[in-house]
Scaffold this active site. Sequence first.
Site, PDB file in Angstrom:
ATOM      1  CG  HIS A  94      -1.955   1.048   1.170  1.00 25.99           C
ATOM      2  ND1 HIS A  94      -1.695   2.359   1.486  1.00 25.99           N
ATOM      3  CD2 HIS A  94      -3.256   0.999   0.785  1.00 25.99           C
ATOM      4  CE1 HIS A  94      -2.801   3.068   1.307  1.00 25.99           C
ATOM      5  NE2 HIS A  94      -3.756   2.267   0.882  1.00 25.99           N
ATOM      6  CD  GLU A 166      -5.356   1.759  -3.207  1.00 28.79           C
ATOM      7  OE1 GLU A 166      -6.550   1.791  -2.900  1.00 28.79           O
ATOM      8  OE2 GLU A 166      -4.449   1.834  -2.384  1.00 28.79           O
ATOM      9  CB  SER A 214     -11.230   9.614  -3.676  1.00 28.29           C
ATOM     10  OG  SER A 214     -10.166  10.287  -3.059  1.00 28.29           O
ATOM     11  N   GLY A 235     -11.006   3.079   1.103  1.00 22.74           N
ATOM     12  CA  GLY A 235     -10.445   3.507   2.378  1.00 22.74           C
ATOM     13  C   GLY A 235     -11.471   4.295   3.170  1.00 22.74           C
TER      14      GLY A 235
END
Length: 258
Positions: A94, A166, A214, A235
Amino acid sequence: MNKKLIVANFKMHFNVQEASLYLNNLNKLTSIHRSVEVALAPPFISLQPLRLEIDPRKFKLCAQNGYYQDEGAFTGEVSFALLKNLVHFVIIGHSERRIYFHEDLELIRDKMAACVRNGLTPILCIGENKSERISKETKKVLHDQISTALYNLTLDEVANVVIAYEPIWAISTFGGEIPKPREIQSAIDFIRFEVSELFGSKVSNQVKILYGGSVNSDLVSAYLSLEGCNGALVGGASLNYQEFAKIIQKAYLIDRQG
Ligand code: PGA
């Protein structure tokens, strides 16, 4: 059939009681669905308690990280070997791990190998930062991240990998710019092309590719409708169970239309 996968990344939020309450509430708002998988990634401390409470037909558990050595004197770390039989998925690489904890390409490569060696499914996060995007280095960054992370895996192991695209500039806590769906489409196409170059088109078509950054219940459908987008890593919006339930509902709808 390639099921859609929706993952809630709680990051460092919720104690054990809060996570348990969340599960209880989310459970009431969701049903068992044949082609949408939902995974919850709470902090480590809640994995074991949630495992006892979770309806495995509805939810799978996901760890947010793992260490590549199976056991030893590594104070504070949790290995993939320890996570075996507890979780189904583990998030690896991540951007918060890469940025705040300085995880480099080689460490992520070793984590990927340890994850699959222990029978767990990695969710490999990749993506460029804002300055790399501006200087048109996105493809190079993705190429480096994909080729090193998958380096020690067999074809069968790669086929089972989940890749989450991402872009760092789109993550809510790093700027939260909303990408246009066509930007995400071209990144997904490129990721599939790269995996196909390295491991062949059969494997590339089996790899699940998620979008993350988002995502909320208003935006999720546009991303899930993209060709070859197999789900979303959520998230901030996953912290509210009602909002996360809406995201799951949108995935059901896309499945029905698709
Ligand atoms: P966000 O986070 O949905 O809050 O942007 C996504 C992630 O970091 O995985």
